[in-house]
Design a protein around this motif. Structure first.
Motif, PDB file in Angstrom:
ATOM      1  N   ASN A   1       0.853  -1.180   0.000  1.00  0.00           N
ATOM      2  CA  ASN A   1       0.000   0.000   0.000  1.00  0.00           C
ATOM      3  C   ASN A   1       0.898   1.242   0.000  1.00  0.00           C
ATOM      4  OD1 ASN A   1      -1.717   2.128   0.562  1.00  0.00           O
ATOM      5  ND2 ASN A   1      -2.955   0.957   2.022  1.00  0.00           N
ATOM      6  N   THR A   2       1.068   1.848  -1.172  1.00  0.00           N
ATOM      7  CA  THR A   2       1.989   2.980  -1.284  1.00  0.00           C
ATOM      8  C   THR A   2       1.493   4.198  -0.500  1.00  0.00           C
ATOM      9  OG1 THR A   2       0.878   3.629  -3.336  1.00  0.00           O
ATOM     10  CG2 THR A   2       2.828   2.240  -3.534  1.00  0.00           C
ATOM     11  N   THR A   3       0.184   4.311  -0.293  1.00  0.00           N
ATOM     12  CA  THR A   3      -0.361   5.458   0.436  1.00  0.00           C
ATOM     13  C   THR A   3       0.097   5.459   1.891  1.00  0.00           C
ATOM     14  OG1 THR A   3      -2.308   5.442  -0.995  1.00  0.00           O
ATOM     15  CG2 THR A   3      -2.471   6.682   1.054  1.00  0.00           C
ATOM     16  N   ASP A   4       0.191   4.261   2.486  1.00  0.00           N
ATOM     17  CA  ASP A   4       0.546   4.156   3.901  1.00  0.00           C
ATOM     18  C   ASP A   4       1.981   3.689   4.107  1.00  0.00           C
ATOM     19  OD1 ASP A   4      -1.919   5.006   4.849  1.00  0.00           O
ATOM     20  OD2 ASP A   4      -2.779   3.004   4.715  1.00  0.00           O
ATOM     21  N   THR A   5       2.834   3.877   3.119  1.00  0.00           N
ATOM     22  CA  THR A   5       4.253   3.567   3.264  1.00  0.00           C
ATOM     23  C   THR A   5       5.021   4.879   3.412  1.00  0.00           C
ATOM     24  OG1 THR A   5       4.023   1.575   1.921  1.00  0.00           O
ATOM     25  CG2 THR A   5       6.244   2.428   2.216  1.00  0.00           C
ATOM     26  N   HIS A   6       5.696   5.056   4.551  1.00  0.00           N
ATOM     27  CA  HIS A   6       6.379   6.327   4.841  1.00  0.00           C
ATOM     28  C   HIS A   6       7.822   6.075   5.262  1.00  0.00           C
ATOM     29  CE1 HIS A   6       2.528   8.385   4.590  1.00  0.00           C
ATOM     30  NE2 HIS A   6       2.034   7.537   5.470  1.00  0.00           N
ATOM     31  N   ILE A   7       8.694   6.962   4.800  1.00  0.00           N
ATOM     32  CA  ILE A   7      10.113   6.903   5.152  1.00  0.00           C
ATOM     33  C   ILE A   7      10.480   8.216   5.837  1.00  0.00           C
ATOM     34  CG2 ILE A   7      12.457   6.565   4.288  1.00  0.00           C
ATOM     35  CD1 ILE A   7      11.170   5.326   1.786  1.00  0.00           C
ATOM     36  N   THR A   8      10.865   8.123   7.103  1.00  0.00           N
ATOM     37  CA  THR A   8      11.250   9.303   7.881  1.00  0.00           C
ATOM     38  C   THR A   8      12.752   9.284   8.107  1.00  0.00           C
ATOM     39  OG1 THR A   8       9.110   9.297   9.013  1.00  0.00           O
ATOM     40  CG2 THR A   8      10.895  10.571  10.025  1.00  0.00           C
ATOM     41  N   ALA A   9      13.407  10.399   7.809  1.00  0.00           N
ATOM     42  CA  ALA A   9      14.859  10.523   8.013  1.00  0.00           C
ATOM     43  C   ALA A   9      15.128  11.601   9.063  1.00  0.00           C
ATOM     44  CB  ALA A   9      15.536  10.887   6.696  1.00  0.00           C
ATOM     45  N   TYR A  10      15.904  11.227  10.094  1.00  0.00           N
ATOM     46  CA  TYR A  10      16.256  12.157  11.163  1.00  0.00           C
ATOM     47  C   TYR A  10      17.775  12.352  11.163  1.00  0.00           C
ATOM     48  CZ  TYR A  10      17.218  13.919  15.855  1.00  0.00           C
ATOM     49  OH  TYR A  10      17.669  14.666  16.915  1.00  0.00           O
ATOM     50  N   PHE A  11      18.191  13.634  11.132  1.00  0.00           N
ATOM     51  CA  PHE A  11      19.611  13.984  11.120  1.00  0.00           C
ATOM     52  C   PHE A  11      20.024  14.401  12.529  1.00  0.00           C
ATOM     53  CE2 PHE A  11      18.019  14.425   6.885  1.00  0.00           C
ATOM     54  CZ  PHE A  11      19.055  14.021   6.056  1.00  0.00           C
TER      55      PHE A  11
ATOM     56  N   PRO B   1      12.241  12.908  -1.712  1.00  0.00           N
ATOM     57  CA  PRO B   1      12.793  12.193  -2.867  1.00  0.00           C
ATOM     58  C   PRO B   1      14.277  11.876  -2.746  1.00  0.00           C
ATOM     59  CG  PRO B   1      11.371  13.984  -3.586  1.00  0.00           C
ATOM     60  CD  PRO B   1      11.542  14.139  -2.104  1.00  0.00           C
ATOM     61  N   VAL B   2      15.022  12.711  -1.998  1.00  0.00           N
ATOM     62  CA  VAL B   2      16.463  12.479  -1.885  1.00  0.00           C
ATOM     63  C   VAL B   2      16.768  11.455  -0.799  1.00  0.00           C
ATOM     64  CG1 VAL B   2      18.677  13.536  -1.362  1.00  0.00           C
ATOM     65  CG2 VAL B   2      17.009  14.761  -2.758  1.00  0.00           C
ATOM     66  N   THR B   3      16.220  11.664   0.411  1.00  0.00           N
ATOM     67  CA  THR B   3      16.556  10.769   1.530  1.00  0.00           C
ATOM     68  C   THR B   3      15.765   9.473   1.494  1.00  0.00           C
ATOM     69  OG1 THR B   3      14.912  11.901   2.901  1.00  0.00           O
ATOM     70  CG2 THR B   3      17.190  12.659   3.035  1.00  0.00           C
ATOM     71  N   GLY B   4      14.688   9.431   0.770  1.00  0.00           N
ATOM     72  CA  GLY B   4      13.936   8.194   0.651  1.00  0.00           C
ATOM     73  C   GLY B   4      12.474   8.425   0.372  1.00  0.00           C
ATOM     74  N   GLN B   5      11.975   7.783  -0.673  1.00  0.00           N
ATOM     75  CA  GLN B   5      10.571   7.888  -1.030  1.00  0.00           C
ATOM     76  C   GLN B   5      10.184   6.594  -1.748  1.00  0.00           C
ATOM     77  OE1 GLN B   5       9.521  11.010  -3.821  1.00  0.00           O
ATOM     78  NE2 GLN B   5       7.514  11.267  -2.873  1.00  0.00           N
ATOM     79  N   TYR B   6       9.214   5.887  -1.185  1.00  0.00           N
ATOM     80  CA  TYR B   6       8.839   4.612  -1.793  1.00  0.00           C
ATOM     81  C   TYR B   6       8.072   4.867  -3.082  1.00  0.00           C
ATOM     82  CZ  TYR B   6       6.835   0.004  -2.455  1.00  0.00           C
ATOM     83  OH  TYR B   6       6.481  -1.205  -2.981  1.00  0.00           O
ATOM     84  N   THR B   7       8.522   4.233  -4.153  1.00  0.00           N
ATOM     85  CA  THR B   7       7.907   4.457  -5.463  1.00  0.00           C
ATOM     86  C   THR B   7       7.282   3.197  -6.045  1.00  0.00           C
ATOM     87  OG1 THR B   7      10.055   4.075  -6.522  1.00  0.00           O
ATOM     88  CG2 THR B   7       9.454   6.363  -6.010  1.00  0.00           C
TER      89      THR B   7
END
Length: 252
Positions: free
Chosen positions: A112-122, A133-139
């Motif tokens: 389910n692409t709608t409920d797939t999330h990628i969070t990046a913390y620096f 799109p740079v740190t991560g985005q499910y396509t």
């Protein structure tokens, strides 16, 4: 499975079998041996949700995915070698092993692409960004195969029970129920504690790439086989006397 729930599937099998019975008019029940060849198609699957946290290139990532659905299909050859008991009133009971040989094993996964999330913390800056799109985005990348999974020849224990009605032609129509249970694991894997996600960190020249791995491969250390259903059969009956007449007339 370590995570997730197996989902029921379905199958259909077409059998061509030969049964020989040692008959005696003094006995109400006769013993027989069944051999044959069958072709079957089955499918089943796994459904899971997953949340995984890991660090890549000094960035703390959290990946959350819901409704990961995975389906295994299998075209298989079945070779029965079973004993059979049949009563004069038409009741029959078949039992024994079947050798199951996989011929084709396609695989499909949906996320389910709608409920797939990628969070990046620096950690150095305290900045958090999500679905960038740079740190991560499910396509929607999907695995094309399940690496490491091997489908092997299996042995199934089979039991069938039913009833046959003798027709005017001398042949019979049978209806019954069956169940198959595999003796061996269809495959066995080392489970993956890192989760389903394989994320390649971004570089100066490329964006991050997220791959969703096979849920079966990651979370199942073994897979068995069980199915049950209804069996419909048409029996061409050749009594001994009739068989001898056919053989003498060179019809065989």
């Amino acid at each position: 499975a370590e995570k997730g729930n197996w989902t029921c599937g379905g199958d259909v099998v077409l059998d061509l079998q030969y049964a020989h019975y040692w008959t005696d008019d003094a006995r109400p029940m006769d013993l027989g041996l069944i051999v044959g060849l069958g072709i079957g198609y089955e499918q089943s699957g796994l459904k899971t949700n997953d949340s995984t946290a890991f660090t890549k290139a000094n960035v703390d990532y959290t990946v959350v995915a819901k409704d990961i659905k995975e389906t295994d299909h299998q075209l298989q050859l079945e070779v029965p070698v079973m004993f059979s008991l049949i009563h004069d009133n038409g009741l029959f009971f078949n039992f024994g092993p079947k050798f199951m040989i996989p011929l084709y094993t396609p695989y499909k996964q949906t996320v389910n692409t709608t409920d797939t999330h990628i969070t990046a913390y620096f950690p150095e800056t305290g900045i958090t960004i999500q679905d960038n799109p740079v740190t991560g985005q499910y396509t929607g990348q999907q695995p094309t195969e399940k690496n490491g999974i091997q489908f092997n020849i299996n042995v199934m224990l089979t039991a069938e029970i039913g009833y046959e009605w003798t027709l005017k032609s001398g042949n019979s129509l049978g209806l019954g129920a069956y169940a198959n249970y595999s003796v061996f694991n269809t495959f066995k894997n080392a489970t993956n504690s890192e989760g389903l996600f394989n994320l390649t960190a971004p570089t100066d020249d490329d964006k991050a790439h997220l791959d969703v791995l096979s849920a079966t491969h990651a979370y199942a250390d073994k897979l068995g086989y069980f199915d049950a259903g209804i069996k419909l059969a048409y029996h061409f009956n050749f009594p001994k006397k009739q068989y001898k007449e056919f053989r003498s007339n060179k019809l065989f």
